[in-house]
Design a protein around this motif. Structure first.
Motif, short mmCIF file in Angstrom:
data_model
loop_
_atom_site.label_atom_id
_atom_site.label_comp_id
_atom_site.label_asym_id
_atom_site.label_seq_id
_atom_site.Cartn_x
_atom_site.Cartn_y
_atom_site.Cartn_z
N SER A 285 0.82 -1.22 0.00
CA SER A 285 0.00 0.00 0.00
C SER A 285 0.85 1.26 0.00
N ALA A 286 2.10 1.16 0.44
CA ALA A 286 2.99 2.32 0.47
C ALA A 286 3.64 2.60 -0.88
N ILE A 287 3.76 1.57 -1.71
CA ILE A 287 4.47 1.75 -2.97
C ILE A 287 3.59 1.54 -4.20
N GLY A 288 2.38 1.05 -4.02
CA GLY A 288 1.51 0.77 -5.16
C GLY A 288 0.06 0.65 -4.74
N ARG A 289 -0.68 -0.10 -5.51
CA ARG A 289 -2.13 -0.17 -5.30
C ARG A 289 -2.52 -1.50 -4.66
N VAL A 290 -3.32 -1.41 -3.62
CA VAL A 290 -3.91 -2.57 -2.95
C VAL A 290 -5.42 -2.46 -3.11
N ASP A 291 -6.09 -3.59 -3.30
CA ASP A 291 -7.55 -3.56 -3.35
C ASP A 291 -8.10 -4.79 -2.63
N VAL A 292 -9.41 -4.81 -2.50
CA VAL A 292 -10.09 -5.87 -1.76
C VAL A 292 -11.32 -6.33 -2.53
N LEU A 293 -11.53 -7.62 -2.55
CA LEU A 293 -12.79 -8.18 -3.04
C LEU A 293 -13.63 -8.50 -1.81
N GLU A 294 -14.84 -8.01 -1.77
CA GLU A 294 -15.68 -8.19 -0.59
C GLU A 294 -16.45 -9.50 -0.63
N ASP A 295 -15.96 -10.46 -1.39
CA ASP A 295 -16.59 -11.77 -1.51
C ASP A 295 -15.85 -12.79 -0.66
N GLU A 296 -16.57 -13.79 -0.18
CA GLU A 296 -15.99 -14.85 0.64
C GLU A 296 -15.51 -15.96 -0.30
N LEU A 297 -14.19 -16.00 -0.55
CA LEU A 297 -13.66 -16.92 -1.54
C LEU A 297 -12.94 -18.12 -0.93
N ILE A 298 -12.89 -18.19 0.40
CA ILE A 298 -12.36 -19.38 1.05
C ILE A 298 -13.20 -19.70 2.28
N GLU A 299 -13.14 -20.97 2.68
CA GLU A 299 -13.67 -21.39 3.97
C GLU A 299 -12.51 -21.31 4.95
N TYR A 300 -12.61 -20.42 5.92
CA TYR A 300 -11.51 -20.11 6.84
C TYR A 300 -11.77 -20.81 8.17
N ARG A 301 -11.08 -21.92 8.36
CA ARG A 301 -11.33 -22.76 9.54
C ARG A 301 -10.90 -22.09 10.83
N GLN A 302 -11.75 -22.20 11.85
CA GLN A 302 -11.46 -21.74 13.19
C GLN A 302 -11.47 -22.96 14.11
N HIS A 303 -10.31 -23.24 14.71
CA HIS A 303 -10.23 -24.42 15.57
C HIS A 303 -9.12 -24.21 16.59
N GLU A 304 -8.98 -25.13 17.51
CA GLU A 304 -8.07 -24.95 18.63
C GLU A 304 -6.61 -24.83 18.22
N SER A 305 -6.25 -25.41 17.08
CA SER A 305 -4.85 -25.42 16.66
C SER A 305 -4.48 -24.22 15.78
#
Length: 330
Positions: free
Chosen positions: A205-225
């Protein structure tokens, strides 16, 4: 023409989930040309499972041409340096970061790579994710919901003001990120004080362009490990944080700002003077917070004076930061 794609996959005793992740990479509508698997001293056979899964995918999908390269670390490098090693070894023009325990949606790489083809100025792109449990059961919220991402933060990123957002807090989660390999010319080496994804995001972001897709493109696991996860704080959790020990949090944040300032200054004309000025102000604010006295009463006047400058809002979570500085214990 589609750019070549690499996946930097880091593992540590991920046998329980690695097969599903590798399979989801193989099933991409736009498969990568290579997976660089950097394993951090695993003892559970997860590398063998990854190799067997890729071989099975090749059998099921004749013509699937994904090369797997494995790097084994003994002793473990830990998260930031393990990802640094993985991305160094990637040869693709675009590099996707991958955790060992998620599942990618089939169009993830295709949709993200298309943005880079459309926008030559784009250095890094990240997305939202769907939070799931260890069995992939939907937890009913997205990553951005858990992070309490505000509409103005997304708007700023879309407008080219990602650096302003990331000076306040990091919103880049590595598991959702794709970036141009050229970014590594400025981003390497990764400081051990930073997480790899937040470092890549703010340098980009300091040297070029960053952007974001507001779509959920992965299943992000939440677990103890999970080494790093996402959970939305309850009101009670926020109260506990406000009253918790200050510890070395603010000293650590000041040190991170110092390291970033050193790196950006070393890049010369690649970084705008206004960017350096903003970061210098951020560092001054972090040093102020780190130097606050132990006594809560003695903090009142300086904290309120600092709040009047607007820097709590500019470089943090606004009122939330003020409350924490007033009430945190030593």
């Amino acid at each position: 023409m589609t750019s070549s794609l690499s996946v930097a996959l880091c593992t540590h005793n991920g046998a329980q989930f690695i097969g599903e992740q590798v399979r989801s990479i193989c099933l991409q509508s736009l498969p990568p040309t290579e997976i660089v698997l950097s394993d951090d001293a695993s003892t559970d056979g997860c590398v063998a499972i990854a190799e067997a899964t890729l071989e099975a995918c090749r059998s099921e999908r004749p013509g699937l041409a994904i090369e797997l390269r494995v790097i084994r670390n003994v002793p473990a490098l830990r998260v930031t340096k393990n990802f640094e090693q993985a991305v160094r070894a990637c040869s693709g023009e675009l590099i996707a970061l991958s955790d060992q325990d998620d599942v990618w949606h089939p169009e993830r790489l295709a949709r993200m790579a298309a943005r880079f083809e459309q926008r030559p100025d784009l250095l890094l792109l990240h997305t939202d994710a769907r939070l799931v449990d260890s069995a992939l059961k939907d937890l009913g919220q997205s990553l951005f919901h858990a992070l309490e991402v505000k509409p103005f933060e997304l708007a700023w990123i879309h407008e080219g003001r990602a650096f302003d957002v990331f000076l306040r807090r990091n919103l880049v989660t590595g598991a959702t990120t794709l970036f141009r390999r050229s970014l590594l010319e400025q981003a390497l080496d990764f400081p051990k004080e930073w997480l790899h994804d937040e470092w890549l995001g703010i340098v980009a972001s300091a040297i070029g362009r960053v952007d974001v897709l507001e779509d959920e493109l992965i299943e992000y696991r939440q677990h103890e490990s999970n080494q790093i996860g996402a959970r939305r704080d309850t009101f009670l959790g926020k109260v506990r944080k406000a009253l918790a020990s200050r510890g070395t949090t603010h000293q650590d944040r000041a040190r991170k700002a110092e390291l970033l300032l050193e790196r950006l200054r070393s890049l010369g004309d690649r970084v705008a003077p206004a960017t350096i000025q903003k970061l210098s102000e951020k560092l001054e604010h972090q040093r102020f917070r780190a130097a606050l006295p132990p006594s809560r009463l003695a903090r009142c006047v300086p904290v309120l004076r600092e709040a009047m400058t607007g820097r709590y809002e500019k470089f943090g979570r606004g009122t939330r930061g003020v409350v924490r500085d007033l009430f945190e214990s030593v």
